[in-house]
Each structure stands twice: as C-alpha cells, then as structure tokens.
Design an enzyme around this catalytic site. Sequence first.
Site: not given
Ligand code: NAD
Length: 503
Positions: A174, A199-202, A252, A273, A307, A405
Amino acid sequence: MTTAADPTPATVRRAADPSPLIGAADLPPARHFVDGTFVEPSTDRVIDVVDPSTEDVIARVPEGTAEDVDRAVAAALAAAGPWARRLPRERSELLHAVADRLAGNTELLARLESANTGKPLAVSTDDVGQAVDTFRFMAGAVRAATSLAAGEYAENHLSVILREPLGVIGVITPWNYPLLMAAWKIAPVLAAGNTLVLKPSEQTPLTTLKFAELVADLLPAGVLNVVNGYGATVGARLAEHPDVDMIALTGSVGSGRAVARAAADTLKRVHLELGGKAPVVVFEDADLTAAASALRVAGFWNSGQECGAACRVLVHESVAGEFIERLVGEVRALVVGEPAAGADVEVGPMVSKAHFDRVTGFLERAKKEGLRAATGGGALDGPGHFVAPTVLVDVPEGAEAAREEIFGPVVTVETFTDEDEAVRRANDVPLGLSASVWTENARRSHDIAARLDFGTVWVNSHLVLASEVPWGGFKGSGYGRDLSIYALDDYTRTKHVMHHHGR
Ligand code: NAD
C-alpha cells in the site's frame, strides 16, 4: 464543522527553504526491476507520481502490464531453486548486508519517502529504521528455526519435519508505509528461501524502486523483482498467475477480496493484512493524562493513515468530559506541515486528492449526522491535501465515523457505562486488527484484553510494535501475520518425512 470557540487550527507550516526535498539524482530509475536489473517496460504508458504536500509531479513510472508481470515471474521462478538451496547462514548474511545498505542510506530513503507520501521526516526516518530492524530480525530468525523434535511417534518410524520455502511469492503493498510494508514482506519471504515479485502502490513506488537499486549488487538476479502498475492489471495478474505460489497483500478490504478471488482458481496461498478500526477503551480508573498524550501519537502518526491508528475512543461516561478536554489539548498542539518544514512537524497531508476527498467526505457526513468537532473538522489551506487534526464528540452508537475506516487525522469519542457494554461496542465492527485498553486495574487489564476480538491488544499503550512480535488481524482485517517467526512460518510449508527402520 468547526465551532466558534475552536476554529480549525489555521495553518500548515511551509518549508522555509524553497529547494525541494529531493533532486533528480535522488530518484531511482523509472522502470521495472526484473532479473537483477532495471528493464524497459512493455508499453510506454506512464503513471504520474505526485508530492502530496505541493501537488507537483515528481516522477513518472511505467504502467506495467500482464506481460511485464509474466516476465518478472519467470525470472523469480528461475531464481527460486538456487536461492532455496542456499544455507540459512548464507541467506542471513545477505539480509544483514541489505540491512546495512538500507541503514547507510537512511537519510536519502527518508527524503524520498517524505516527498512521495508527504509524511514528516521524523516518520519516514522511523520507517527506515524499522525496515532495517525487520531485515536484521529475519536474518537472525532464519538461523534459529524450531519445530517438533525429530523422533519416533509411531513404532519403528522416525519422523522428521522439514520447513521448505513455497517458491515464488507475489507481494502487493500500500501507499501508507511504502518502504516499511515492502520490508515486512521482502525480509521474511527471502529469509524463508522464496523469491518474489513485488508491486508497489501505483501512488508511491519511489522507495521500493530505490530499494531495488540499492540492493541490486547484493542479491542474486531474479530473487527480488519489482513491477510498477495498477492493482487491477499488475496486482490481478500476480494473484492469478499459475507460477506464483502465494500472494501477500497489505491494503484495503476490497483489494483483499479481489486478490483472494483471483487466487482461488490456482488455490495458491493468500496472506492478507487489511484495514483496521482500533478501539481505545478508557476506563474510569485509567491514567487519563497518559492516555491522552499517547493518543496524540497513536491517533495521528502518519496523519492517521495507519491501519492500527487509535481512531475510536470508548471512554467511561464518568470521566468523558475530563478525558476529552485533555485529548483536545494534545490534538490542538499538533504541528501540521510539509515534511521539510522542520523536525518537529507531526502531521502531514493526505496522500492524494482522492484520499483527501474521502476523508473530508467522512467529516461532512459526520456533521450532518450531528457529530461535533471539538477541534479540527475540515480541510486546511493548500497547496497540498492537508486535513486538520480532528476530535469528533457527541458520537452516537453506530455512527459512520466510528465504524468505517477513515484513515485520516480523525479520532471519534463515544462513551459507555459498564465493562460489558465497552466490550460489546468495541467488538461491534467488521475489522479486528488492533485495540487498546486503558486501566490501572489488573483484573480488568487481563479480562478485557482477552475479550477483545483483535489481533493485537495493548494495555496502557497503543501502536507500539516490535520485530519479534506478530502483527495481523482477525475478521475483516484478514489473515496471516507480518513480523516475528509467525511471518517466517507463513512463507514456508512443512513436510513430514517418515523413515521406517524396523525389520
Ligand atoms: P489499496 O487496497 O487501495 O491498495 C493496496 C495495494 O493493492 C496497491 O498496490 C493497489 O494497487 C493494489 N490493488 C488494488 N486493487 C487490486 C486488485 N484488484 N488486485 C490486486 N491488487 C490490487 O489500499 P491503500 O489505499 O494503498 O492502503 C490503505 C489500506 O491498507 C487501508 O485499508 C489500511 O488499513 C491497509 N493497511 C493495512 C496494514 C496492515 O498491516 N494490516 C498496513 C498498512 C495499510
């Protein structure tokens, strides 16, 4: 939704020095990292990388495709056998070398992370330190594996338990802790003898690419691969890929569901996670000053984009007024600013315009629902996606702001009358990542912690982590553990070998 008595803390502290946090020479190559080198992408489409404090585009990375993923997975697969056969000592030494390389570049990595996420330099420096410690812990843990003792558990049969790597791991991270979440996966995945494609977050690829650049000469080619791009293409391909043995996502709940669905056809392992909505249960016998001052950090660290953030206070009604007063005092004193505006900045912007709109949308709906901002309550002046540190009071049971959240600098305060009500309401959310209990009563500290349905429960503390102890959730927060030997176990499989030695 500010009140006349308490206007939204007015200003975002801006950097006095006009020079930017990073220069062109600090940036990593804007390409995918495959088979030990930065490679040209399969298309020329790019994704803008934005500094959320200034809204400037600071880099452009390639928008990866399924073809890019397939190439990286092939490299990871080819590297998997030789890497798995390395002795634990050898993998451990390489992970220590990675840790040294990270530690030696702390300042650069912190500046890059702050430029890409807006987080204060104190936070990004802490992130790098924790990433280093994660590598060091996993480097040590892999040399001290434990399991059932080899022995005779059936007559004339000697049982030996082997722990084997899984193969190729797909990792999706994320934007809130780009480098640290990458480290939480890369360290145990490699320690356990797997290879990976990450794959890092875009939105926040810079420190992950820089990491690859920094360790390229340390790790064998193909062991670590990075493909930039969106979740729906690159993430989805990783999750469904037949040669990927496990997919690990921090993100998420919605992305977790999508990944688990995409992984189902190949029946690969899934490690999730996901989100959190941490209750902070404050009893009448708690040290209210300590609790309020802890929440200043635990509720607003990383601008609440955390989180485990202490975002949902449940306080006993008899001390609610006094507690709110102390909490509001702490929150009003928070220093909001750009990362380069001083070492004492505590709160930065939201990571993106889309996330800013989401957080301010929650605040607007909260106002319509009748909640009151005891401090903060809305956006701060731009440029940058800044939101005022906010405490919402007069929160009725079931209010959206106390259930969903928000992932921003917003803490809600509800009240309760007895222990059973506190436990019932704390547990009455679909997420189960972390929680805290504040009490000076020994019975209560054990009993309430045991009854809370969350993967981590702190007593008289919140948001303190260590590499030795597991991090991960229950219920909608997913399954699998980061950190600790439990993460190492998650990235391995057990094999039972039984030798018949009778005649
Ligand atoms: P996000 O789900 O939007 O993105 C996370 C990653 O998933 C990104 O790299 C994104 O490109 C990818 N992704 C999105 N859709 C996907 C799909 N259909 N298939 C595969 N990959 C996909 O989350 P975010 O907005 O980057 O991060 C915030 C979220 O992360 C919050 O809900 C937060 O609670 C959670 N988080 C949890 C922890 C933990 O340890 N539990 C830690 C940090 C963040």
